[in-house]
Design a protein around this motif. Structure first.
Motif, short mmCIF file in Angstrom:
data_model
loop_
_atom_site.label_atom_id
_atom_site.label_comp_id
_atom_site.label_asym_id
_atom_site.label_seq_id
_atom_site.Cartn_x
_atom_site.Cartn_y
_atom_site.Cartn_z
N GLU A 44 0.84 -1.20 0.00
CA GLU A 44 0.00 0.00 0.00
C GLU A 44 0.87 1.25 0.00
O GLU A 44 1.96 1.25 0.56
CB GLU A 44 -0.91 0.01 1.23
CG GLU A 44 -1.86 -1.16 1.33
CD GLU A 44 -2.89 -1.17 0.21
OE1 GLU A 44 -3.27 -0.09 -0.29
OE2 GLU A 44 -3.32 -2.29 -0.17
N PRO A 63 3.80 1.57 -3.62
CA PRO A 63 4.02 0.19 -3.17
C PRO A 63 5.28 -0.39 -3.82
O PRO A 63 5.56 -0.14 -4.99
CB PRO A 63 2.77 -0.54 -3.63
CG PRO A 63 1.72 0.52 -3.67
CD PRO A 63 2.45 1.76 -4.14
N ARG A 81 0.49 5.89 6.68
CA ARG A 81 -0.23 5.30 5.54
C ARG A 81 -0.99 6.39 4.78
O ARG A 81 -1.34 7.44 5.34
CB ARG A 81 -1.20 4.24 6.03
CG ARG A 81 -2.40 4.82 6.76
CD ARG A 81 -3.34 3.76 7.21
NE ARG A 81 -4.52 4.40 7.80
CZ ARG A 81 -5.40 3.79 8.54
NH1 ARG A 81 -5.24 2.51 8.84
NH2 ARG A 81 -6.44 4.42 9.01
N SER A 84 -4.63 2.55 3.41
CA SER A 84 -4.63 1.28 4.13
C SER A 84 -3.26 1.04 4.76
O SER A 84 -2.24 1.50 4.25
CB SER A 84 -4.94 0.13 3.18
OG SER A 84 -6.23 0.29 2.64
N SER A 86 0.23 -0.48 5.66
CA SER A 86 1.26 -1.15 4.88
C SER A 86 2.37 -1.59 5.82
O SER A 86 2.53 -1.02 6.90
CB SER A 86 1.83 -0.21 3.82
OG SER A 86 2.66 -0.90 2.91
#
Length: 94
Positions: A44, A63, A81, A84, A86
């Motif tokens: 993410e 990512p 983040r 979401s 990560s």
């Protein structure tokens, strides 16, 4: 002058960290003797800043991007983040 080599060339591996990057800014847990780190972001997007990032302020890290950090960066930089959680994988060298 500038940096002329990658973090991995700064000595032996002295530690690893799986850094959960969620909704509160987090820094690295620098082991004693670490002078460089290679950070690989997870699945993410996250943001990184030499202060306190927010979900919309800071350098956008895609990512699976890889970042090399050196010396003071290891204690100054923080991650958060974008949407979401990560997991960033960190290897320390010294």
């Amino acid at each position: 002058m500038g940096i002329r080599r990658s973090a991995a060339e700064y000595g032996s591996v002295i530690g690893d960290q799986a850094l959960s990057v969620a909704g509160t800014a987090v820094g690295l847990t620098r082991p004693a003797g670490a002078i460089a780190a290679m950070v690989t972001n997870g699945a993410e997007p996250i943001r990184m800043r030499w202060d306190t990032p927010t979900a919309s302020v800071g350098h956008y890290i895609n990512p699976y991007s890889v970042i090399d950090l050196y010396e003071d960066d290891l204690t100054d930089v923080k991650f958060i983040r974008v949407s979401s959680t990560s997991t960033a994988h960190v290897t320390y060298f010294g």
